[in-house]
Write an enzyme that holds these catalytic residues in place. Structure first.
Site, PDB file in Angstrom:
ATOM      1  N   LYS A  37       0.832  -1.205   0.000  1.00  0.00           N
ATOM      2  CA  LYS A  37       0.000   0.000   0.000  1.00  0.00           C
ATOM      3  C   LYS A  37       0.866   1.254   0.000  1.00  0.00           C
ATOM      4  CE  LYS A  37      -4.327  -1.473   2.199  1.00  0.00           C
ATOM      5  NZ  LYS A  37      -5.244  -1.235   3.353  1.00  0.00           N
ATOM      6  N   LEU A 158     -17.964  10.091   5.661  1.00  0.00           N
ATOM      7  CA  LEU A 158     -17.674   9.893   4.249  1.00  0.00           C
ATOM      8  C   LEU A 158     -18.505   8.749   3.684  1.00  0.00           C
ATOM      9  CD1 LEU A 158     -13.767  10.120   4.396  1.00  0.00           C
ATOM     10  CD2 LEU A 158     -15.421  11.982   4.072  1.00  0.00           C
ATOM     11  N   ARG A 159     -19.206   9.015   2.595  1.00  0.00           N
ATOM     12  CA  ARG A 159     -19.947   7.960   1.901  1.00  0.00           C
ATOM     13  C   ARG A 159     -19.040   7.343   0.836  1.00  0.00           C
ATOM     14  NH1 ARG A 159     -24.624  11.408  -0.517  1.00  0.00           N
ATOM     15  NH2 ARG A 159     -22.807  12.786  -0.749  1.00  0.00           N
ATOM     16  N   LEU A 255     -34.659   6.863   2.467  1.00  0.00           N
ATOM     17  CA  LEU A 255     -36.007   6.303   2.542  1.00  0.00           C
ATOM     18  C   LEU A 255     -36.288   5.342   1.390  1.00  0.00           C
ATOM     19  CD1 LEU A 255     -38.148   9.432   3.571  1.00  0.00           C
ATOM     20  CD2 LEU A 255     -37.291   7.597   5.040  1.00  0.00           C
ATOM     21  N   ALA A 257     -36.709   2.024  -0.099  1.00  0.00           N
ATOM     22  CA  ALA A 257     -36.889   0.641   0.327  1.00  0.00           C
ATOM     23  C   ALA A 257     -36.137  -0.296  -0.611  1.00  0.00           C
ATOM     24  CB  ALA A 257     -38.371   0.287   0.358  1.00  0.00           C
ATOM     25  N   GLY A 258     -35.689  -1.429  -0.089  1.00  0.00           N
ATOM     26  CA  GLY A 258     -34.966  -2.380  -0.924  1.00  0.00           C
ATOM     27  C   GLY A 258     -34.415  -3.540  -0.121  1.00  0.00           C
ATOM     28  N   CYS A 265     -19.764   0.560   7.560  1.00  0.00           N
ATOM     29  CA  CYS A 265     -20.158   1.427   8.681  1.00  0.00           C
ATOM     30  C   CYS A 265     -21.465   1.030   9.351  1.00  0.00           C
ATOM     31  CB  CYS A 265     -20.241   2.875   8.203  1.00  0.00           C
ATOM     32  SG  CYS A 265     -18.659   3.584   7.724  1.00  0.00           S
ATOM     33  N   LYS A 325     -22.938  -0.980  -2.626  1.00  0.00           N
ATOM     34  CA  LYS A 325     -23.584   0.169  -3.242  1.00  0.00           C
ATOM     35  C   LYS A 325     -22.836   0.482  -4.521  1.00  0.00           C
ATOM     36  CE  LYS A 325     -22.759   4.288  -1.662  1.00  0.00           C
ATOM     37  NZ  LYS A 325     -22.611   5.501  -0.831  1.00  0.00           N
ATOM     38  N   ARG A 332     -18.102  -5.366   1.643  1.00  0.00           N
ATOM     39  CA  ARG A 332     -18.304  -5.621   3.070  1.00  0.00           C
ATOM     40  C   ARG A 332     -19.781  -5.520   3.435  1.00  0.00           C
ATOM     41  NH1 ARG A 332     -13.768  -1.732   5.547  1.00  0.00           N
ATOM     42  NH2 ARG A 332     -14.333  -0.573   3.656  1.00  0.00           N
TER      43      ARG A 332
END
Length: 425
Positions: A37, A158-159, A255, A257-258, A265, A325, A332
């Site tokens: 790294k 952070l997203r 909001l 749904a899924g 996180c 996502k 994870r």
């Protein structure tokens, strides 16, 4: 004002934080134990995928940003950020061994630092960690007094997939500190960022991070529970939650749904908060329900498939999306993992496609078939499950014609093709 910053931990948060601080004009050293790294960072090649990170790292590597395997840079640092992992233990509580080890290592090198230095925790930690673990470990190892070292807690928000944008344009900056001098030093690092700064105590800053993530996770599980009921009643949950989200007291975000939430996180932080509550004699009924809904949600997709195709054994099932996502290769706690696991256990022939996450998922499921395109995964499939909201999936249309049977179940509402159905709609 340019400050000398050392960041312990070159993982996702540490690397994004260090790169963005360098972009702001600070002199940054990332301390990372993995030599591969370190080489990648110094070569300007991020070892993780994150939108915009590659360009910023290439711009700053070897100039204002360097990576090392030793702690020597701490000896001249104005501020040290601890950004190591706090993975969950089997009981859900946070493993703080890396935090304690980093604190001791920092303290040993601080013996040679003749200027005032602020040790700042950026890792997500239970309330009391900075004061009861980091502070004593650093003081003991350094031999310095509390007048020579300051302590702060500066949580990250952070997203993944949008982390650079979130860092440079945050909703707020939270700084918990041991004294105003320490808090002001941390604020100096963010002087070129336009955002409200909230000064709190150390434990309050630690709790803000847990409370924020747990509330967002709660909104998701609530939406999923409403979605499950809407599915039975024949109501479009997205119409419902659009109306709900326009209420200023609620807001429209989180909001959708899924299939539930995943990532590094939300599952970890809610579990840690549940564990912390129980350790202190509280019964976190709501938070436990949030986790229960999330655990059960992806399995509902399997139930829908079984109703549509019958016995799953021997059926060819396509999975579109493996990352937890879009815009990341992170798997994870991806909701695709329990879905694939159950399909494999029931004897399905699983094909899968994801733009980025295939190499990571291969480490968990090496035996399923991975495809280089969505069309490849769909060819001959008896059913398809959409698990990630990749924008490219919205363009899939004629490819569904390659399926043996056009049975498509969405765990994320991303398709424009009208022939499928959703987990909650």
């Amino acid at each position: 004002m340019s400050l000398k910053i050392s960041i312990v931990g070159g993982g996702y948060v540490g690397l994004v934080t260090g790169t963005c601080f360098a972009e702001l004009g600070h002199e940054v050293t990332i301390i990372e134990i993995d030599p591969e790294k370190v080489r990648a960072i110094n070569d300007g090649k991020p070892p993780i995928f994150e939108n915009g990170l590659g360009d910023l790292l290439k711009k700053n590597a070897g100039k204002r940003l360097r990576a090392r395997t030793d702690y020597d840079s701490v000896a001249s640092a104005d501020i040290v950020f601890i950004s190591v992992g706090t993975p969950p233990k089997p009981d859900g509580s946070a493993n703080l061994s890396y935090i304690e080890s980093a604190s001791t290592s920092i303290g040993k090198v601080l013996k040679n630092n003749r200027s005032y230095c602020v040790i700042t925790v950026k890792s997500t930690v239970p309330p009391g960690t900075t004061e009861k673990i980091v502070w004593p470990a650093v003081i003991q190892a350094s031999g310095k007094t509390e007048n020579e070292i300051g302590f702060a807690m500066n949580p990250e928000f952070l997203r993944e997939g949008r982390a650079v944008e979130d860092f440079l344009h945050p909703d707020r900056i939270v700084i918990g500190c041991s004294d105003p001098r320490a808090g002001n030093r941390v604020a100096d690092v963010y002087q070129n960022i336009q955002a409200p700064i909230i000064h709190t105590g150390l434990t309050a800053a630690e709790m803000i991070k847990y409370a924020s993530n747990s509330f967002l996770a709660t909104k998701i599980s609530f939406s999923n529970e409403i979605g499950n009921l809407c599915k039975v009643l024949g109501i479009d949950v997205y119409e419902v939650m659009k109306g709900v989200g326009l209420d200023a007291r609620i807001g429209p975000l989180f909001l959708n749904a899924g299939a539930g939430f995943g990532g590094s996180c939300f599952p970890k932080d809610v579990s840690a908060l549940v564990s912390l509550a129980k350790e202190n004699g509280e019964d976190p009924v709501l938070l436990e329900s949030v986790l229960t809904v999330n655990e059960h949600q992806p399995h509902r997709m399997i139930s829908i498939v079984e109703k549509r195709v019958g016995v799953i054994k021997g059926k060819r099932i396509a999975i579109l999306g493996l990352a937890f996502k879009d815009n990341t290769d992170d798997i994870r706690d991806s909701r695709a993992i329990p879905v694939i696991q159950e399909l494999v256990e029931k004897g399905a022939c699983v094909t899968a496609y994801d733009p980025l996450a295939i190499p990571n998922m291969q480490k968990i499921f090496p035996a399923i078939e991975y495809c280089s395109t969505a069309a490849g995964a769909l060819t001959g499939a008896d059913a398809c499950l959409v698990m990630t909201e990749w924008p490219e999936f919205s363009k899939i249309d004629k490819e569904f014609g390659l399926m043996a049977h056009k049975i498509v179940i969405e765990g994320r509402r991303i398709l424009t093709w009208k022939g499928g159905e959703g987990i909650c709609w």
